[in-house]
Structure formats: C-alpha cells, structure tokens
Motif scaffolding. Structure first.
Motif, short mmCIF file in Angstrom:
data_model
loop_
_atom_site.label_atom_id
_atom_site.label_comp_id
_atom_site.label_asym_id
_atom_site.label_seq_id
_atom_site.Cartn_x
_atom_site.Cartn_y
_atom_site.Cartn_z
N GLN A 164 0.83 -1.21 0.00
CA GLN A 164 0.00 0.00 0.00
C GLN A 164 0.85 1.25 0.00
N GLU A 165 1.97 1.20 0.71
CA GLU A 165 2.91 2.34 0.71
C GLU A 165 3.38 2.63 -0.71
N ASP A 185 0.35 4.03 -2.82
CA ASP A 185 0.05 5.42 -2.50
C ASP A 185 1.07 6.36 -3.11
N GLU A 186 2.32 5.96 -3.04
CA GLU A 186 3.40 6.82 -3.56
C GLU A 186 3.31 6.95 -5.07
N GLY A 191 0.50 6.41 -6.92
CA GLY A 191 -0.84 6.75 -7.39
C GLY A 191 -1.53 5.63 -8.13
N THR A 247 -3.56 1.53 -7.88
CA THR A 247 -4.26 0.55 -7.06
C THR A 247 -3.66 -0.82 -7.38
#
Length: 539
Positions: free
Chosen positions: A369-370, A373-374, A376, A378
């Motif tokens: 997930q890190e 998120d970094e 952009g 899924t």
C-alpha cells in the motif's frame, strides 16, 4: 541342455521434458548433468550419500605448499567408447593408427579449454574464470594464448591446475561436469575423423568413457544408455549391474499410468495422486525418499516495473504461505532463506530462527500500500507476470501462489509457461517480472549456493539483474574464513541482504520428496541431486 541366457537388466525411467543436452561444456540443468555424469567421469566424483569428493579419473594428486597448484595423476586404463549400431554393441574408439584411444591428460586439457573458449558460450565458464589462474582473460577474449591459463597437461598421465586462491572447494570444482575430458578429434576433427562440432552428441556420433554410454537419443521421445563393458570399475565408480537405462519423456501423470501398467520401474507422482498412493498397500511401501541439496525459489526481475521496487518484491514474498504451499504440493521443506542447510557453511534454522522470508499477510499489505500510495496506483493497476517451465508440479505451485497474491494483496498475476529450453532463454532475456527458479548444488558448500549463484557475474545475476557490493564482499570473505561459526555468520549476513534488504528472490522450499520404485529395483538414496545408476541393480 544349454542354460537360457540371463534376461537383460533394463531400468525404465521417465522425465517430464526433453533433455537439453549431453554436452559437458553446454550443460547447466540437473537432467543433462545426470547423463553426463554417467557417460563421462571427472577427475573427482561426488559420493551420492556423503557428498564428499572421491578420486575418479585421477588416481592421485598433490597440492603445492601455497595451496594453489594441484597436480593430478590420470589413470591409464580407461578408453573412449561408442555404440556401434552395425555390430549392435559398444566398441572402443580407435585412433588413426588403429589403436584404442585412451582417456588422458590432454583430453582433460581440451575439455577445460573448450568450456573456456568464448565461441563455446558455456554457461559455467564464469566459474572457471572466478577460480582458475588466467582463465577470465581467456574467457573474455583478452588473450587467445591458453598457455597463460592455469590448466596444463604435463604429459599423458599428468595434469596440472593452478587456482587463484586456496579454498576447500577447489578439488570439487576440478571434478565438475564442464571440466570433464572431451573428444577433440570428434568435435574438431583430425586426420581420420570428421569433426562433428556441436552435433557430436547425437545418435551415431556420441563417444564417451563412463560406466554407461549413449546408444540412442530420439528427441522428445526417449533416450537410452547402455553399459560400457570397457569401463574398468572400482569402488568409486563400479562396473554397472544394469545393462541399460531408458528414459521416456512423459508428463508426470502419464508416467504414473505407465508405471501402473508395468512399463516403468520408477515414477514421480503429482499431489493429486498423493492420497491414493499413500492408501495403496503396495505403493505406500515402495516409496523412495529423495532429499536433494537444492532450493526451489522465485526470482524477481529487479529492473522491470513494478518488481523494480523492493517494496513490491518484499510484499509478494511475504504474501506466500510456504507451509500451505508445501501441504498443497505434498513435497519439500519450508525454506525461509536460500542456502540449503545441508551444505557446509549454510546457516542453520536453529541458529537463525528469525532470518529470512516469513508469511506476514498484514505486513505485506502495508508495504504494498505504501508503494501504491506513492505511485498513485491501485493493486488492480499492477501488471505482473509469473513465468514457469512446463511441469504439472510447477503449474500447481504457480496457481497456488497466484491465488495467495490475489487473496492477500488483491493483485492479479498472469501465469505463462514455456518448455524448458525456451524458458531458459526467456528467463535470461528478462521480459517478465517473476520466474520459477531452482538450484541444486554443484558442490556441497554455501559458496556454491550464495557466491556462485548471486554474486556479481554469478549464474543467476543476469536473471535478477542485481548486484550488491556488500553481498559480494561477504561471500568473498566467507570463502577465506576457516572458523565454521564465523563463516556461517558471514553467509547469514549475505542471506539477509538477498532475502530481506533487497528481496531479490522469494525462497519457497528445500527439496525433499518421494518417488515410487518397484521392489525388485535396488536403488541407492542420493542426497546430492544426482543418482549413481552404476550402483543400482534389478534383482
């Protein structure tokens, strides 16, 4: 009345895919090396039960005071042989004067030189370059003067090797398959023999000198070895009791059916047949253990997105439930790290219980997930492909891990399978993210697992496209370290870099399995990954 002739002892085996080669210089896989070890013999030979070196084509050797130069005495009672289809028997190979060609030091010198020659493009030449004096410059084409290399036939019975540094495994390397004697007159030609080049290993051409020799190779169908009556036999490599060995190329499920029909003497079986085999009153008693010094793992392409990010690699590794995988496949021992503990110098689980890759689904989700998120993205955006070579077992493992990645990480991983020869090339080209990989020891030492495989220039360094100076330094230092505990600690640090810090591979299982062997077959359990069929018998 004349007694009826004794029935021939023919061992019938199977293999799930075609043998890539029987050429010592070009072999890199277990199945090819198995054939080479039966049809030719090295200076030394690894005992299949102790993994220790024994003198084979060398009857004696001495080592210089500095530990660098090994001088071998080559036995003078072994001749080159071939299968004569016209006479229907194995015959000695004759030289241009009509005398039997005897294996000598010059044949070994040629074997070493052929593997090192750049045009041969031998996969294992890198190992010669790492350990033999002057070899790397010759391999790289910086010189074509072989006299600068530490390989020399002094005379027909005296062979000399000079190494770069003293090491406990130098003697092991001297006897490896790609350093076996090879027939120069057959490959390159001489006054009375047409040179066959790479085709020298085909039916009708092949010449060897081991306990068996090749009779016939029908590609993609079967291969037959026959007993070499000219092999002198001794305690290390006895004269075979078997008259022939036939390998049929069959999928594992088809091989089991052939075994049940009485057409094979030995067979593996898939996890789907495990319960039935264990419930069978005969088959359950005919199980033969195979505990090979080797490791099954997935290698990551560290330069191709998204596995070019260590967090993705780590998440994929942490999301694998290795205990469940071993149960699904009904084989193997969970491997949290790469180096098989049965090899000298490899870290022991009892001493390093927290080291390596562990199943941690929540940790895997957080790390991935890190990354998402970094960047952009899924999980559904990730484009990851796992490639494996064709095998029912490899397919079952890949499908199980594919499901684990989907359930834990929400990542849909595409599976692609290829035949062995094609897969090997594809894996080196590096067009996919994850590759099914394996390693079986060449010599039973941690150096062979870590240094020779993953150090810069090692056999898998091109596959993972990874290099780490600290990892290289640790492996180099460990090779020089005499204290066993200190040596193991250095390799443990190297494992931490490989498995945890850089997550270059996902270790899966150390090899441990069963095959079914008919009770009339007298087999010898091998711990090395290679059977010594010259010691087998059919009663």
């Amino acid at each position: 009345e004349e007694a009826a002739p004794a029935a021939e002892k023919v061992l019938k085996l199977s293999i799930s895919q075609e043998f890539p080669t029987i050429d010592p210089s070009l072999a890199w896989d277990v199945s090819s090396i198995q054939l080479i070890e039966e049809t030719t013999v090295g200076l030394t030979r690894q005992n299949e039960q102790t993994a220790q070196n024994e003198l084979a084509m060398a009857s004696d050797y001495t080592v210089s005071e500095d530990g660098l130069t090994y001088t071998f005495t080559i036995r003078d009672d072994v001749s080159w042989v071939r299968w004569d289809a016209v006479q229907g028997e194995v015959v000695q190979v004759l030289d241009c004067e009509g005398s039997p060609r005897m294996v000598d030091a010059y044949d070994f010198e040629y074997g070493f030189r052929r593997t090192m020659t750049p045009a041969t493009a031998a996969d294992y030449a890198f190992l010669q370059g790492w350990v033999i004096e002057g070899a790397q410059a010759f391999i790289d084409g910086e010189t074509d003067d072989f006299s600068t290399v530490g390989v020399k036939a002094i005379d027909a019975q005296t062979f000399e090797l000079t190494f770069i540094q003293p090491a406990v495994f130098n003697l092991s390397i001297a006897g490896l398959w790609f350093n076996h004697a090879m027939p120069e007159w057959l490959i390159d030609g001489d006054d009375c023999t047409e040179g066959r080049g790479d085709r020298w290993i085909e039916t009708g051409f092949f010449q060897g000198y081991g306990p068996f020799t090749m009779k016939e190779w029908i590609h993609d169908s079967e291969l037959t070895l026959v007993k070499n009556p000219f092999w002198p036999g001794d305690e290390v490599v006895p004269s075979p009791a078997l008259d022939a060995i036939i390998w049929k190329i069959l999928p594992t499920s088809s091989a089991l059916a052939e075994f049940e029909a009485g057409n094979l003497d030995v067979t593996a079986f898939t996890a789907n047949d495990y319960d039935r085999i264990m419930a069978d009153p005969d088959y359950s008693q005919w199980l033969y253990p195979t505990s090979t010094l080797g490791t099954e793992f997935y290698s990551f392409n560290t330069q191709l997105a998204p596995t070019d990010d260590v967090r993705v690699r780590m998440a994929l590794s942490m999301a694998i439930d290795r205990e469940a995988m071993v149960q699904v496949l009904k084989s193997g021992i969970v491997a949290p790290y790469f180096c098989n503990p049965g090899a000298a110098g490899c870290p022991q689980v009892a001493d390093y219980p927290d080291m390596g890759a562990k199943y941690d689904p929540e940790g895997a989700k957080a790390i991935l997930q890190e990354y998402l998120d970094e960047t952009g993205q899924t999980a559904a955006d990730l484009n990851i492909t796992l490639m494996f070579n064709t095998s029912e077992g490899h397919k079952l493992r890949a499908e199980a891990i594919q499901q684990m990645w989907k359930n834990t990480l929400g990542v849909e991983v595409r599976l692609v399978n290829q035949e062995w020869k094609v897969f090997k090339v594809s894996r080196k080209e590096g067009n996919e993210n994850v590759y099914r990989s394996s390693w079986v020891q060449d010599y039973p030492d941690a150096d062979n697992f870590l240094h020779q495989v993953f150090a810069t220039g090692g056999s898998y360094s091109e596959v993972v496209d990874w290099s780490n100076a600290e990892f290289d330094a640790l492996c180099t230092e460990a090779a020089k370290t005499a204290d066993a505990d200190a040596r193991m600690a250095l390799y443990a640090q190297a494992e931490q870099i490989l498995i945890e810090q850089d997550a270059v591979i996902a270790p899966l299982a150390w090899y441990s399995d069963f095959v079914i062997v008919r009770p009339e077959v007298k087999a010898f359990v091998s711990l090395t990954g290679y059977d010594r069929f010259e010691k087998w018998d059919i009663e």
